[in-house]
Write an enzyme that holds these catalytic residues in place. Structure first.
Site, PDB file in Angstrom:
ATOM      1  N   LYS A 155      16.125  10.392  26.968  1.00  0.00           N
ATOM      2  CA  LYS A 155      17.223  11.343  27.605  1.00  0.00           C
ATOM      3  C   LYS A 155      18.409  11.663  26.830  1.00  0.00           C
ATOM      4  O   LYS A 155      18.266  12.158  25.695  1.00  0.00           O
ATOM      5  CB  LYS A 155      17.780  10.050  28.645  1.00  0.00           C
ATOM      6  CG  LYS A 155      18.399   9.162  27.328  1.00  0.00           C
ATOM      7  CD  LYS A 155      20.087   9.207  27.136  1.00  0.00           C
ATOM      8  CE  LYS A 155      20.623   8.959  25.299  1.00  0.00           C
ATOM      9  NZ  LYS A 155      21.397  10.191  24.351  1.00  0.00           N
ATOM     10  N   TYR A 240      24.864   7.300  29.583  1.00  0.00           N
ATOM     11  CA  TYR A 240      24.508   5.324  29.307  1.00  0.00           C
ATOM     12  C   TYR A 240      25.869   5.072  29.844  1.00  0.00           C
ATOM     13  O   TYR A 240      26.055   4.097  31.414  1.00  0.00           O
ATOM     14  CB  TYR A 240      25.163   4.825  28.068  1.00  0.00           C
ATOM     15  CG  TYR A 240      23.604   5.282  26.613  1.00  0.00           C
ATOM     16  CD1 TYR A 240      23.343   4.849  27.340  1.00  0.00           C
ATOM     17  CD2 TYR A 240      23.843   6.297  25.564  1.00  0.00           C
ATOM     18  CE1 TYR A 240      21.852   4.682  26.168  1.00  0.00           C
ATOM     19  CE2 TYR A 240      22.882   6.267  24.974  1.00  0.00           C
ATOM     20  CZ  TYR A 240      22.042   5.720  25.219  1.00  0.00           C
ATOM     21  OH  TYR A 240      20.648   6.613  24.766  1.00  0.00           O
TER      22      TYR A 240
END
Length: 398
Positions: A155, A240
Site C-alpha cells: 500500500k 491506515y
C-alpha cells in the site's frame, strides 16, 4: 452478558481457524477469500496463521529488499504454513549475497531489475510481492502480471486511480490475482473493530476517530519525496486511518474535507506535506475525524456508538495492539500479521477463490486519497460518491 463472553464467541465465530474437511484449506483462508468461517477455540484462532498445511507451498518472490522486506516480510514467511520465500529481486549485489546465504535461495531465483522479466520462466515463483517505493508499484505489478505471476502490491496501491486501473486490467488479462498488502484486514484486533462496528454491537456508530503518525527519519528519503519520491504521511500512514474508519463504520464516504498541518520544518518537508487532518462523511451522517503526520506520534482507532464505545490504541502497529470497549478489555491476542496475510492469499490461489483485499479495494483508497489532497489544496468539500464501492465485510457473522 459481559463483553468478554460476547467478544470471544462472536469474534472467534468470524476468525476461527479450525481445519475443514478439504485438505489444506482453513477457515482463515476461506474467510480471506470470501468464504464462510467456522467455530474453533480462541487459542487456535490467535496462536498462529493456519492449522493445516498444503502439500504445495506457494513460492513468493520479494521485489525490493528494504526495511519492510528484511524486518517483516522475510521473517513472516518463515512463520507461514502455505508459503515460502522462493526468490528475490534487488539492485544491490551485496544484499543478494546476504539473502541467498541466509534463506538458502538458489542463484536461479535471484534477479535484478534488468533481469526481472525473466522471472516468467521460473516455475518456482507463483507470487511476486512488490515492496518498492509507491511510484514504482504500477510498473512492477504490470510487469509481474505480464510474467504470468500473481501479485501482492504494498500500500498505497499506486500514485493515481488511472495507474490502479492499469494494474487491475493487467492482472485480469493475465488471469492472475492481485492483492494489496493490507495486513490489518487479517489482524484480530482490527477484525474485531470491523465486527463491532459493522454489526452495530454497541448500536449505530456516530463518530470515528482515526489517527496515525510517526516522526519520520531521513533514512528512507523516498518517504520524504526525495529520489524516486512519492511518499508523504497521507499516503504512507494516513491510509491506515482512512481504512480503519471505513471498515469500522462499514460504509464508504460520500465526501471528504481536509487541511494540511502547518510546516514546522521547511527543509525536511520541502517535497511532501508534514501532516493533515481530514474528515470522512458517511451516507448516514456519521463523520470520521482522521489525522496523519510525519512529525507526531499517533496510533488510534476509536468508535463512539449509541450504546458505548470501542477502540484500539495502538491500532496499526506490527504488534502490541491493544483493544478496549466501554464494557471492558477486548479478549484478543496479537498474531504474526504479515504471515497471516500471505497465508490467506496463498489459500486463495490454491483454492482459486478471490481475495478480500483485491485491487479494487486498493483503487478505492487511492481515489479517496486523491480527493483528500484536492480538499486540502482547495479548502472545499470534495464529493466521493463515484469511488469504487468495495467494502470488506469478512468480519461479519455469516
Amino acid at each position: 452478558m459481559n463483553y468478554e463472553s460476547l467478544s470471544r464467541r462472536g469474534f472467534v465465530h468470524q476468525l476461527g481457524l479450525a481445519s475443514l474437511t478439504v485438505p489444506a484449506i482453513t477457515t482463515l483462508g476461506l474467510q480471506a477469500c470470501g468464504g464462510q468461517a467456522g467455530k474453533t477455540t480462541a487459542d487456535e484462532a490467535t496462536s498462529t496463521t493456519t492449522t493445516t498445511g498444503s502439500s504445495r507451498k506457494i513460492g513468493i518472490a520479494l521485489v525490493g529488499l528494504g526495511k519492510y522486506s528484511e524486518e517483516q516480510l522475510a521473517p513472516a514467511l518463515e512463520k507461514t504454513t502455505n508459503c515460502r520465500l522462493a526468490g528475490i529481486v534487488t539492485g544491490t549485489p551485496e544484499k543478494a549475497e546476504k539473502w541467498k546465504k541466509k534463506y538458502d535461495i538458489p542463484d536461479k531465483n535471484v534477479y535484478d531489475y534488468k533481469t526481472f522479466d525473466q522471472i516468467a520462466d521460473n516455475p518456482d515463483i507463483d507470487v511476486i510481492y512488490v515492496v518498492l517505493p509507491n511510484a514504482l508499484h504500477a510498473e512492477y505489478t504490470i510487469r509481474a502480471a505480464k510474467a504470468g505471476k500473481h501479485v501482492i502490491c504494498e500500500k498505497p496501491m499506486a500514485m493515481t486511480p488511472e495507474e490502479c486501473q492499469q494494474m487491475i486490467d493487467a492482472c485480469k488479462q493475465a488471469g492472475k490475482q492481485l492483492s494489496i498488502g493490507y495486513r490489518l484486514h487479517f489482524e484480530p484486533h482490527n477484525q474485531e473493530m470491523m465486527r463491532l462496528g459493522q454489526n452495530q454491537t454497541f448500536g449505530k456508530v456516530n463518530k470515528i476517530i482515526a489517527e496515525d503518525g510517526q516522526v519520520q527519519s531521513e533514512d528512507n528519503p523516498w518517504r520524504l519525496g526525495r529520489g524516486i519520491g512519492s511518499g508523504g504521511p497521507i499516503r504512507d500512514v494516513g491510509i491506515y486511518a482512512l481504512q480503519g474508519a471505513i471498515y469500522t463504520k462499514g460504509q464508504i464516504p460520500i465526501a471528504v474535507t481536509a487541511k494540511f498541518h502547518p510546516v514546522t520544518d521547511p527543509r525536511k518537508f520541502d517535497k511532501v506535506e508534514e501532516g493533515a487532518d481530514f474528515q470522512l462523511y458517511f451516507p448516514d451522517g456519521t463523520t470520521a475525524e482522521c489525522s496523519a503526520s510525519f512529525n507526531k506520534k499517533m496510533n488510534k482507532l476509536r468508535a463512539e456508538a449509541a450504546n458505548g464505545w470501542f477502540e484500539l490504541a495502538p491500532a496499526y502497529a506490527y504488534g502490541g495492539l491493544e483493544g478496549e470497549t466501554s464494557k471492558g478489555k477486548m479478549n484478543v491476542d496479537n498474531v504474526p500479521q504479515q504471515a497471516r496475510q500471505m497465508d490467506a492469499f496463498a489459500q486463495c490461489i490454491l483454492t482459486n477463490t478471490p481475495t478480500t483485499v483485491p485491487g479494487e479495494l486498493g483503487m478505492r483508497d487511492v481515489q479517496l486519497i486523491a480527493a483528500i489532497f484536492e480538499a486540502a489544496r482547495t479548502g472545499k468539500k470534495v464529493d466521493t460518491k463515484n469511488v469504487i464501492q468495495y467494502l470488506d465485510k469478512s468480519a461479519l457473522k455469516s
